[in-house]
Scaffold this motif. Structure first.
Motif, PDB file in Angstrom:
ATOM      1  N   ARG A 187       0.842  -1.208   0.000  1.00 17.19           N
ATOM      2  CA  ARG A 187       0.000   0.000   0.000  1.00 17.19           C
ATOM      3  C   ARG A 187       0.866   1.242   0.000  1.00 17.19           C
ATOM      4  N   ASN A 188       0.534   2.147  -0.914  1.00 25.08           N
ATOM      5  CA  ASN A 188       1.186   3.452  -0.946  1.00 25.08           C
ATOM      6  C   ASN A 188       0.482   4.374   0.046  1.00 25.08           C
ATOM      7  N   ILE A 189       1.256   5.060   0.853  1.00 25.51           N
ATOM      8  CA  ILE A 189       0.706   5.895   1.912  1.00 25.51           C
ATOM      9  C   ILE A 189       1.355   7.270   1.859  1.00 25.51           C
ATOM     10  N   VAL A 190       0.541   8.303   2.027  1.00 21.59           N
ATOM     11  CA  VAL A 190       1.046   9.673   2.136  1.00 21.59           C
ATOM     12  C   VAL A 190       0.549  10.242   3.460  1.00 21.59           C
ATOM     13  N   VAL A 191       1.487  10.528   4.357  1.00 21.97           N
ATOM     14  CA  VAL A 191       1.148  11.093   5.663  1.00 21.97           C
ATOM     15  C   VAL A 191       1.313  12.611   5.585  1.00 21.97           C
ATOM     16  N   LYS A 192       0.270  13.331   5.970  1.00 20.30           N
ATOM     17  CA  LYS A 192       0.289  14.796   5.921  1.00 20.30           C
ATOM     18  C   LYS A 192       0.012  15.361   7.308  1.00 20.30           C
ATOM     19  N   MET A 193       0.640  16.492   7.587  1.00 14.43           N
ATOM     20  CA  MET A 193       0.400  17.130   8.882  1.00 14.43           C
ATOM     21  C   MET A 193       0.487  18.639   8.729  1.00 14.43           C
ATOM     22  N   THR A 194      -0.517  19.321   9.250  1.00 11.70           N
ATOM     23  CA  THR A 194      -0.546  20.781   9.268  1.00 11.70           C
ATOM     24  C   THR A 194      -0.532  21.239  10.723  1.00 11.70           C
ATOM     25  N   CYS A 195       0.415  22.113  11.063  1.00 14.38           N
ATOM     26  CA  CYS A 195       0.542  22.588  12.438  1.00 14.38           C
ATOM     27  C   CYS A 195       0.436  24.110  12.492  1.00 14.38           C
ATOM     28  N   SER A 196      -0.383  24.590  13.409  1.00 15.37           N
ATOM     29  CA  SER A 196      -0.435  26.022  13.709  1.00 15.37           C
ATOM     30  C   SER A 196       0.387  26.246  14.967  1.00 15.37           C
ATOM     31  N   ILE A 197       1.402  27.077  14.870  1.00 20.81           N
ATOM     32  CA  ILE A 197       2.300  27.278  16.007  1.00 20.81           C
ATOM     33  C   ILE A 197       2.458  28.760  16.319  1.00 20.81           C
ATOM     34  N   THR A 198       2.714  29.023  17.571  1.00 22.52           N
ATOM     35  CA  THR A 198       3.075  30.382  17.983  1.00 22.52           C
ATOM     36  C   THR A 198       4.459  30.321  18.605  1.00 22.52           C
ATOM     37  N   LEU A 199       5.360  31.155  18.100  1.00 22.90           N
ATOM     38  CA  LEU A 199       6.738  31.170  18.559  1.00 22.90           C
ATOM     39  C   LEU A 199       6.962  32.332  19.514  1.00 22.90           C
ATOM     40  N   ASN A 200       7.591  32.041  20.620  1.00 18.58           N
ATOM     41  CA  ASN A 200       7.969  33.090  21.560  1.00 18.58           C
ATOM     42  C   ASN A 200       9.302  33.676  21.104  1.00 18.58           C
ATOM     43  N   ILE A 201       9.290  34.945  20.742  1.00 16.02           N
ATOM     44  CA  ILE A 201      10.489  35.569  20.187  1.00 16.02           C
ATOM     45  C   ILE A 201      11.613  35.631  21.223  1.00 16.02           C
ATOM     46  N   THR A 202      11.278  35.891  22.455  1.00 10.72           N
ATOM     47  CA  THR A 202      12.294  36.046  23.500  1.00 10.72           C
ATOM     48  C   THR A 202      13.007  34.724  23.782  1.00 10.72           C
ATOM     49  N   SER A 203      12.219  33.665  24.038  1.00 13.09           N
ATOM     50  CA  SER A 203      12.814  32.361  24.351  1.00 13.09           C
ATOM     51  C   SER A 203      13.181  31.578  23.100  1.00 13.09           C
ATOM     52  N   GLN A 204      12.628  32.033  21.944  1.00 17.02           N
ATOM     53  CA  GLN A 204      12.852  31.367  20.663  1.00 17.02           C
ATOM     54  C   GLN A 204      12.434  29.892  20.720  1.00 17.02           C
ATOM     55  N   GLN A 205      11.310  29.653  21.366  1.00 17.99           N
ATOM     56  CA  GLN A 205      10.754  28.311  21.484  1.00 17.99           C
ATOM     57  C   GLN A 205       9.260  28.357  21.152  1.00 17.99           C
ATOM     58  N   ILE A 206       8.694  27.178  20.905  1.00 20.52           N
ATOM     59  CA  ILE A 206       7.261  27.089  20.645  1.00 20.52           C
ATOM     60  C   ILE A 206       6.492  27.368  21.928  1.00 20.52           C
ATOM     61  N   GLN A 207       5.496  28.247  21.821  1.00 17.29           N
ATOM     62  CA  GLN A 207       4.648  28.547  22.972  1.00 17.29           C
ATOM     63  C   GLN A 207       3.383  27.703  22.937  1.00 17.29           C
ATOM     64  N   THR A 208       2.749  27.643  21.778  1.00 19.29           N
ATOM     65  CA  THR A 208       1.578  26.775  21.603  1.00 19.29           C
ATOM     66  C   THR A 208       1.693  26.074  20.255  1.00 19.29           C
TER      67      THR A 208
END
Length: 217
Positions: A187-208
């Protein structure tokens, strides 16, 4: 005088013919019963095999969806002016920690993967990774490096306001095409993922982070 031996008269031809026909009929019936038993036996074996294959197909050998997960995002090479605005001409790089979990009893082999980065619905970066495979019932992790195109993100009129707030909202789209083979099932499979992210500029890490996954066959 010697006694005359009594000679039993021969059976009529019609009776002999009838007896032969009865014998042949019994032999034919025996052969027919053997053929019927053989057919029933072969049919039963075939039904058992088909049933076993179907059961295995939907249990042990059932192809389960691989699961792709965005574990974390890290910002590198980000230099700010006045603590809020990226310096002109500075390249910004996002490193995404992505994992692919394979819950099947066979390896999931995938080809080139792509990750696209959107800001304010515009493509501002893209990354490509080479092929690989996730072993059976194992999770493979990979780092995806996304280089942001400075001109595209700097020209966006909403950038200064977002940077001043200390939060940058972005969207990622990851596509992993591959193939799964379990015994005779391919079986041919295509896995897709869409992520909405908010980046904290100060810590430079993902917040949500909020992701949606989809698997196409």
């Amino acid at each position: 005088m010697a006694k005359r031996e009594q000679v039993r008269p021969l059976a009529p031809a019609a009776e002999r013919r009838c007896s032969d026909e009865e014998g042949a009929s019994k032999h034919h019936k025996k052969r027919s019963r053997k053929c019927v038993k053989c057919c029933v036996f072969v049919t039963a074996i075939f039904v058992i095999l088909v049933t076993a294959i179907i059961v295995l197909r939907f249990t042990v050998f059932r192809v389960k969806d691989p699961v792709i997960t965005m574990n974390s995002f890290t910002i590198t090479k980000l230099e700010l002016s006045n603590g809020t605005t990226p310096k002109p001409g500075v390249n910004i790089t996002l490193i995404a920690d992505v994992s692919v979990k394979n819950p099947n009893v066979a390896s999931f082999k995938y080809s080139n993967t792509t990750t696209t980065l959107y800001y304010d619905r515009q493509i501002v970066g893209e990354a490509r990774n080479g092929p690989g495979h996730a072993r059976a019932r194992r999770t493979m992790r990979m780092n995806v490096t996304v280089d942001i195109i400075p001109d595209r993100i700097m020209s966006n009129p909403n950038l200064n306001a977002d940077m001043s707030s200390g939060i940058l909202s972005m969207t990622t789209y990851t596509r992993v095409p591959g193939r799964m083979k379990i015994v005779i099932v391919k079986r041919n499979i295509v896995v897709k993922m869409t992520c909405s992210i908010t980046l904290n500029i100060t810590s430079q890490q993902i917040q949500t982070q909020k992701c949606k996954r989809k698997v196409d066959f």
